[in-house]
Design a protein around this motif. Structure first.
Motif, short mmCIF file in Angstrom:
data_model
loop_
_atom_site.label_atom_id
_atom_site.label_comp_id
_atom_site.label_asym_id
_atom_site.label_seq_id
_atom_site.Cartn_x
_atom_site.Cartn_y
_atom_site.Cartn_z
N ARG A 111 -10.88 -10.62 92.90
CA ARG A 111 -11.52 -10.50 91.57
C ARG A 111 -11.74 -11.89 91.01
O ARG A 111 -11.02 -12.83 91.34
N ARG A 167 -0.17 -10.56 97.51
CA ARG A 167 -0.55 -11.97 97.31
C ARG A 167 -0.72 -12.66 98.66
O ARG A 167 -1.69 -13.33 98.91
N VAL A 214 -6.66 -14.48 85.91
CA VAL A 214 -5.97 -14.39 87.20
C VAL A 214 -4.98 -15.53 87.30
O VAL A 214 -5.32 -16.67 87.02
N SER A 215 -3.71 -15.20 87.65
CA SER A 215 -2.69 -16.25 87.73
C SER A 215 -2.96 -17.19 88.91
O SER A 215 -3.74 -16.86 89.81
N GLY A 226 -3.20 -6.49 91.74
CA GLY A 226 -2.73 -7.82 92.11
C GLY A 226 -1.35 -7.79 92.74
O GLY A 226 -0.60 -8.77 92.64
N GLU A 283 -2.13 -15.59 92.25
CA GLU A 283 -3.11 -14.61 92.68
C GLU A 283 -4.38 -15.30 93.17
O GLU A 283 -5.00 -14.89 94.15
N LYS A 284 -4.73 -16.41 92.49
CA LYS A 284 -5.92 -17.16 92.86
C LYS A 284 -5.80 -17.66 94.30
O LYS A 284 -6.73 -17.56 95.10
#
Ligand SMILES: Nc1nc2c(ncn2[C@@H]2O[C@H](COP(=O)(O)OP(=O)(O)OP(=O)(O)O)[C@@H](O)[C@H]2O)c(=O)[nH]1
Ligand SMILES: [Mg+2]
Length: 442
Positions: A275, A253, A280-281, A250, A284-285
């Protein structure tokens, strides 16, 4: 710009504004010689020669320069042209330009010199357009191919096709206009000619896709699970430490884009690892959303997986997203384990990178750049397609022995479409559009 503008005298710097060895100011139009006589210290200057002297504003010496005069029609624009080569400093160029403007020239618009060359029949439209292509070419190969257009390769081919259409049209028209004296051409003959014309148009159109990729470049996205080495591959392909690489899944970004010259310009895109698991933060999303978007937009996808871990279910999930996409499967980290599938590389060690580049070039552009016979732009492609459609109609009509009067209508519109391409038949709008893409001074 208006096509009917009277050809007043224009001027512009022909070199980029900045510090350099020389700066060139170009003047074109009736008053070019009159202007230089007023501001140049050497009254005995001769055309097509290097004339040394000073540019002067009254008694005030501005710069020692070389003046190159060209008499119409033997110049780039076909008009009287003066080129002043001065010392290459921004202020020198500006001062001389201002003096030229003060003495009766007007600042040239973008592409106006080349537009005049076209209007004065120094070149046809396909050649004029190639000037912009050469200036903007992102790669050497494209510049080379555009140069062929400037030399008239496309123009000659189009003229050959046009002449053939014209010849058939003349025969049909003669038969219609003088039915007593001239026999109308056989339908078999027409069918044969039309088929040949269509296949020649197809030859020119064959390079269209490659031309467009040459011009606009292709987008290649690197996609895969987190931590498989996408950013490492991005850096290795660019030979540059551009993206941050860590062993933390990750890391990437934001979407990163860089231009890679593979003979064709490629925009290489590094993306966040995809993923779907729960922890997932938010950041990151969002990154993952961007990755999916880049995937959609890409002309080609490099799917990367970790050879030391093998293709697992998460990899397969990502692979599903790009099923319908043109893609290459890449087994990275092959320094750690022998991969089960895909192109074997090690981004860390640099193994397999140059082979991958070769593969990439072949994939992005099915034909080798050297085989690109005719470079065309979208405007020219539209004209060619119009001509082709019209010829196709004429062919269908000829096959069913349609009245030749009717056939001639389609043949005429094919002719007009080609005239639009070369600029025989051109509107202000088209011209403005074309010369918009130039720089001032060209
Ligand atoms: N042994 C080995 N390690 C590699 C190779 N390529 C990358 N790595 C390592 O794998 C880790 C992850 O590399 P990145 O390039 O950041 O991976 P990524 O796919 O961009 O990861 P995210 O941005 O998190 O999705 C780093 O520790 C790299 O040094 C390789 O070819 N061999
Ligand atoms: Mg990364």
């Amino acid at each position: 710009m208006n096509i009917l503008d009277e050809f007043d005298t224009i001027a512009a710097p022909a070199t980029p504004m900045g510090a350099g060895g020389v700066g060139i100011i170009r003047i074109s139009g009736d008053k070019a010689f009159e202007i230089i006589e007023k501001i140049f210290s050497n009254p005995n200057f001769e055309p097509k020669k290097f004339n040394l002297g000073w540019i002067k504003d009254g008694d005030n010496k501005i710069d020692e320069v070389v003046v190159l005069p060209f008499f119409a029609p033997n110049s780039y624009t076909g008009e009287n042209v003066i080129e002043i080569q001065c010392h290459g400093g921004v202020n020198v160029v500006k001062n001389i330009l201002n003096l030229v403007l003060k003495n009766g020239a007007r600042m040239a618009e973008k592409g106006e010199f080349t537009k005049r060359a076209f209007l004065n029949k120094r070149m046809d439209l396909s050649q004029a357009e190639s000037v912009a292509d050469i200036i903007h070419a992102k790669t050497r190969d494209f510049a080379k191919a555009s140069m062929k257009n400037l030399a008239g390769v496309l123009k000659e081919k189009i003229n050959t096709i046009r002449n053939e259409i014209f010849e058939v049209l003349s025969k049909i028209t003669a038969g219609i206009d003088f039915p007593e004296d001239v026999k109308e051409p056989e339908y078999e003959y027409l069918t044969e000619r039309f088929e040949s014309i269509i296949s020649q148009i197809d030859t020119v159109l064959a390079g269209a896709k490659t031309s467009n990729i040459f011009r606009e470049g292709a987008s290649v996205a690197i996609i895969g699970k987190p931590n498989v080495g996408k950013s490492s591959l991005f850096n290795a392909l660019l030979s540059l430490d551009r993206a941050i690489v860590t062993d933390i899944a990750g890391t990437t970004r934001d979407v990163l884009r860089e231009t890679l010259d593979l003979g064709i310009p490629v925009t290489l895109v590094d993306t966040a690892g995809i993923r779907e698991d729960g922890d997932v933060s938010t950041v990151e999303k969002i990154g993952i959303e961007y990755s999916k978007q880049s995937l959609e937009e890409a002309d080609l996808v490099l799917f990367v997986y970790d050879a030391s871990k093998g293709l697992d279910n998460e990899d397969k999930e990502v692979l599903k997203l790009l099923e319908d996409k043109n893609h290459i499967i890449i087994a990275n980290k092959s320094d750690l384990a022998e991969p089960e599938a895909g192109v074997k590389i090690s981004a860390l060690k640099g193994d397999g990178i140059s082979e991958l580049k070769d593969l990439l070039t072949r994939k992005v552009c099915e034909i080798e750049p050297e085989n690109l016979e005719f470079v065309t732009n979208t405007r020219q492609q539209e004209c060619l397609k119009k001509a082709r459609n019209a010829m196709e109609q004429a062919l269908l009509a000829a096959k069913i022995n349609e009245l030749q009067d009717l056939i001639s209508i389609d043949v005429k519109s094919a002719l007009l479409a080609l005239d639009e391409l070369t600029g025989e038949l051109v509107t202000d709008n088209i011209l403005d559009n074309i010369f918009e893409n130039f720089c001032i001074g060209k």
